[in-house]
Design an enzyme around this catalytic site. Structure first.
Site, short mmCIF file in Angstrom:
data_model
loop_
_atom_site.label_atom_id
_atom_site.label_comp_id
_atom_site.label_asym_id
_atom_site.label_seq_id
_atom_site.Cartn_x
_atom_site.Cartn_y
_atom_site.Cartn_z
N GLU A 1 3.44 7.75 2.68
CA GLU A 1 2.12 7.14 2.88
C GLU A 1 1.51 7.05 1.48
O GLU A 1 1.28 8.08 0.85
CB GLU A 1 1.25 8.02 3.77
CG GLU A 1 1.84 8.20 5.16
CD GLU A 1 1.14 9.27 5.99
OE1 GLU A 1 1.57 9.50 7.11
OE2 GLU A 1 0.17 9.87 5.50
N CYS B 1 -7.19 7.24 1.64
CA CYS B 1 -6.12 6.24 1.69
C CYS B 1 -6.56 5.02 2.48
O CYS B 1 -6.04 3.93 2.27
CB CYS B 1 -4.88 6.85 2.32
SG CYS B 1 -5.20 7.65 3.90
P1 NAP Z 1 0.41 11.83 -6.70
O1 NAP Z 1 0.09 12.10 -8.10
O2 NAP Z 1 1.50 10.91 -6.39
O3 NAP Z 1 0.67 13.26 -6.06
C1 NAP Z 1 0.96 13.39 -4.71
C2 NAP Z 1 1.74 14.66 -4.47
O4 NAP Z 1 3.02 14.56 -5.10
C3 NAP Z 1 1.10 15.90 -5.08
O5 NAP Z 1 1.31 16.97 -4.22
C4 NAP Z 1 1.87 16.08 -6.36
O6 NAP Z 1 1.86 17.42 -6.80
C5 NAP Z 1 3.25 15.68 -5.92
N1 NAP Z 1 4.14 15.29 -6.98
C6 NAP Z 1 3.85 14.62 -8.11
N2 NAP Z 1 4.97 14.42 -8.82
C7 NAP Z 1 5.99 15.00 -8.13
C8 NAP Z 1 7.38 15.14 -8.35
N3 NAP Z 1 7.97 14.62 -9.41
N4 NAP Z 1 8.11 15.79 -7.43
C9 NAP Z 1 7.55 16.32 -6.32
N5 NAP Z 1 6.23 16.21 -6.07
C10 NAP Z 1 5.45 15.55 -6.96
O7 NAP Z 1 -0.86 11.32 -5.92
P2 NAP Z 1 -2.33 11.92 -5.95
O8 NAP Z 1 -2.93 11.50 -7.20
O9 NAP Z 1 -2.35 13.35 -5.59
O10 NAP Z 1 -2.99 11.16 -4.73
C11 NAP Z 1 -3.62 9.93 -4.88
C12 NAP Z 1 -2.75 8.86 -4.33
O11 NAP Z 1 -2.39 9.17 -3.00
C13 NAP Z 1 -3.43 7.53 -4.23
O12 NAP Z 1 -2.61 6.58 -4.81
C14 NAP Z 1 -3.57 7.27 -2.76
O13 NAP Z 1 -3.45 5.93 -2.39
C15 NAP Z 1 -2.48 8.04 -2.18
N6 NAP Z 1 -2.79 8.46 -0.82
C16 NAP Z 1 -2.22 7.77 0.18
C17 NAP Z 1 -2.48 8.15 1.49
C18 NAP Z 1 -1.86 7.41 2.64
O14 NAP Z 1 -1.89 7.92 3.76
N7 NAP Z 1 -1.31 6.25 2.42
C19 NAP Z 1 -3.31 9.23 1.74
C20 NAP Z 1 -3.88 9.89 0.69
C21 NAP Z 1 -3.59 9.50 -0.61
P3 NAP Z 1 0.93 17.90 -8.01
O15 NAP Z 1 -0.47 17.69 -7.57
O16 NAP Z 1 1.28 19.32 -8.16
O17 NAP Z 1 1.29 17.04 -9.15
#
Ligand code: NAP
Length: 676
Positions: A257, A296
């Protein structure tokens, strides 16, 4: 006070051995927690889930798991105040946190109810009706769903530290699959507190839930074909996880997602002064400012008819400028902070990208008007941009500024609106504000292929609508393309994602015994006593009663017609009935057949059969004419324990035959039978 977050692994809380990352309060920049996963043995965690959690969960039925979910929800509900206090540090207001905390608890309740109502008190699900695979009926097929025997790894975004993990945990747990959950580091202190409560409740079987605070280390290297990886976050991280060698080599089930540039559309009928116009403005402002736009499902693209563009721009500017941005702990604050200063920096960069093809109509991303004591926080005013040429624009449709940011764009006609919406490359949700059927008809079916959910809002449903941004547990949450790929994770489909669907083929008897559901052609032994005289526990699937027969006379049909008032010509007028392509002449009412069938199979004395509560799948297959005789065969098809221990639900296969042995009606009768 800062806290070093622990992970919960192998049945114990484990402190990190080093490499701590500071987590700052979104309000004032103070360090509120430190996190690291250093020292965790990820391989051992996966093995623990598979060898301890999985077997313990699979030993329970769906109903037992649903009951545990309900108990956890109730336990959390009584202790949520601490979560609310902590969650303010994420920058979210109390109202925002209601969606996260109470919304998360509500999701557990919702899955608990569905599990009880829609899943069997079994360890597998029989999916759909059996299919005949041979002429003689001795070879049939049926589908079963069984829980995967691996682990579900859940990687979550920062914006919903309670709802996010719970929304993923509930369906996996209900399916019988243990979970390793990893919150985003920025808000992991809230998730850690949540998991502490769940563990402390003692309600979960050991190994059913483990928590990683910090990075995932080499966790993904240990994933195999029975495992599931569910991700919420950015498109960039999603790609990394999807392409991880172990995930792709072992075909680990992967669901994402991610980014979504959700649209809202004002219909050409919804001119200023209509209720839909006002509802539209309210929803845009709400979606831009709730959780400071870090949702999101938030509205990112605002499409309006060219003729109303100025009116919408003026009204939105006025309403957005009046939003009080500030400390989420204050009562008068309408919008809190972004989760971190780093996130605010990222949003500012994205705004700058969109601004290469749009003008900023209102809101200064630098937020210069804030009082000095909030200068160290991650605050930002809502920013509305206007893109004059949406057809040529790229960023306005594909750059997601994950904050209080949206872009206003004008469309020329409905076809143009549909084409512009599609430039978002697939979204979770869109909303349409119209009171005109033709507008809805034209846009909804053009928008549907690009969305997981569509909300059509008007004056009739606005009062009770949950709004553009609220996914509901029973409805689709997920979207095609950019939003993640269309994998549908809401409701029972979300549960089934953690299960394998397998086609079974064999004889009707074999499949009936395996699936505990009687299939036509399987042995149907008559029993010495009428099955209605036996309590629920003594009934066996396949137990059958064959009734005597009863003639149907013209006098019966006429009596029934006048008694019920159903004097439809097919029962009363020989000539008219004959002219009907379905009937040879006057025929018995379908309801007469049902009533007489009940008269044939009923056992009149008080007994363990408590109530008839419905019929499913009723079909009248052949007309019954005056002079015909009918008889019934009633077979126990399925048994299902009810919520109360005093009785259970019995589903009977009922088949009504005529004197030639032809089936004239078939249905499933539902009864409640007492337990001893
Ligand atoms: P993100 O940077 O992609 O991080 C998401 C998750 O992935 C975090 O738990 C992060 O951990 C982890 N992560 C990052 N790099 C990783 C890796 N190499 N291996 C394993 N895990 C890894 O996203 P965010 O900034 O937290 O969230 C914002 C984004 O989420 C926005 O783009 C939004 O659109 C999207 N979002 C989508 C939905 C949906 O339902 N479509 C819902 C909510 C948010 P760390 O924090 O420890 O880095």
């Amino acid at each position: 006070m800062s806290t070093i977050l622990n992970s919960y692994a192998l049945g114990a809380w484990i402190a990190p051995t080093g490499g701590l990352t500071d987590i700052a309060s979104a309000i004032d920049g103070r360090v509120v927690a430190r996190a690291s996963s250093a020292g965790l043995d990820f391989g051992a965690m996966v093995r623990h889930a598979r060898t301890v959690g999985g077997p313990a969960l699979r030993a329970l039925t769906f109903h037992q798991r649903a009951d545990i979910l309900r108990a956890i929800a109730a336990y959390l509900g009584e202790r949520k105040d601490g979560l609310y206090a902590l969650a303010l540090e994420t920058g979210a207001t109390r109202r925002d946190n209601l969606v996260d905390i109470d919304g998360g608890i509500g999701t557990l309740f919702a899955y608990a109810s569905r599990g009880r109502r829609e899943l069997p008190s079994e360890h597998f699900v029989l999916d759909g009706a059996p299919e005949g695979l041979s002429k003689g009926g001795t070879f049939v097929g049926a589908h079963v769903l069984t829980p995967l025997q691996g682990v579900a790894v859940h990687v979550n975004a920062f914006n919903f530290p309670c709802w996010g993990p719970l929304e993923k945990f509930a369906p996996a747990f209900l399916a019988g699959v243990p979970v390793i959950t990893k919150p985003a580091t920025a808000t992991a202190y809230v998730t850690e507190a949540l998991v502490r409560l769940i563990v402390e409740s003692g309600l979960l079987p050991e190994g059913a839930l483990q928590l990683i605070c910090g990075s995932t280390g080499d966790l993904l290297d240990h994933l195999e074909g029975q495992d599931v990886l569910a991700f919420t976050g950015s498109i960039e991280t999603s790609e990394k996880l999807r392409n991880h060698p172990a995930v792709s080599r072992n075909a680990v089930r992967f669901v994402a997602e991610r980014d979504s540039l959700n649209a809202t559309v004002l219909g050409p009928d919804a001119a200023p002064g209509t209720p839909e116009f006002d509802l539209f403005l309210k929803e845009v402002v709400r979606e831009m400012t709730a959780k400071a736009g870090q949702k999101c499902t938030a509205i990112r693209r605002v499409f309006v008819p060219r003729a109303f563009e100025t009116a919408v721009a003026d009204a939105l500017k006025a309403q957005l400028s009046a939003i009080v941005v500030g400390d989420p702990r204050r009562e008068d604050t309408r919008m809190g902070a972004l989760v971190s200063r780093a996130q605010r920096e990222s949003v500012r960069e994205k705004i700058a990208e969109i601004a290469t093809e749009a003008e900023v109509l209102c809101g200064d991303p630098a937020c210069p008007d804030l009082p000095g004591d909030l200068a160290a926080g991650a605050f930002m005013a809502p920013v509305l941009l206007r893109c004059a040429d949406p057809r040529a624009a790229v960023h306005a449709h594909t750059t997601e500024a994950f904050g209080p940011v949206a872009t206003l764009m004008a469309y020329e006609d409905l076809a143009d609106a549909a084409a512009l919406i599609a430039k978002g490359e697939g979204s979770l949700v869109a909303s349409l504000f119209t009171y005109d059927d033709a507008v809805a008809q034209s846009l909804v079916f053009a928008m549907a292929p690009f969305h997981g959910r569509l909300l059509i809002l008007d004056r009739d449903c606005a009062k009770e609508s949950t709004g553009h941004g609220s996914p509901l547990p029973g409805l689709v949450h997920g979207g095609p393309g950019r939003a993640g790929g269309g994998e549908e994770m809401g409701g029972l489909r979300g549960v089934f994602h953690y299960m394998q669907r397998t086609a079974l083929q064999g004889s009707p008897g074999r499949l009936s015994r395996l699936t505990k559901s009687w299939i036509k052609g399987a042995p149907a032994p008559g029993t010495a006593t009428h099955p209605f005289t036996r309590n629920y526990d003594l009934l066996e699937v396949g137990d059958t009663v064959e009734t005597g027969s009863r003639p149907i006379t013209l006098a019966d049909i006429e009596h029934f017609a006048h008694f019920t008032g159903d004097t439809f010509y097919a029962h009363m007028d020989e000539e008219a009935a004959k002219a009907n392509p379905f009937f040879p002449g006057r025929v018995a009412h379908g309801y007469l057949i049902l009533s007489f069938a009940a008269g044939l199979f009923v056992d009149p004395a008080p007994g363990p059969l408590l109530a008839n509560y419905g019929l499913d799948n009723l079909r009248f297959l052949k007309p019954v004419s005056p002079g015909d005789e009918i008889r019934v065969r009633l077979t126990v098809k399925q048994k299902q324990a009810a919520r109360k221990p005093e009785y259970g639900e019995v589903r009977w296969d009922a088949e009504v035959f005529n004197q030639d042995g032809d089936t004239v009606a078939r249905y499933e009768l539902l009864t409640m039978s007492a337990r001893p």
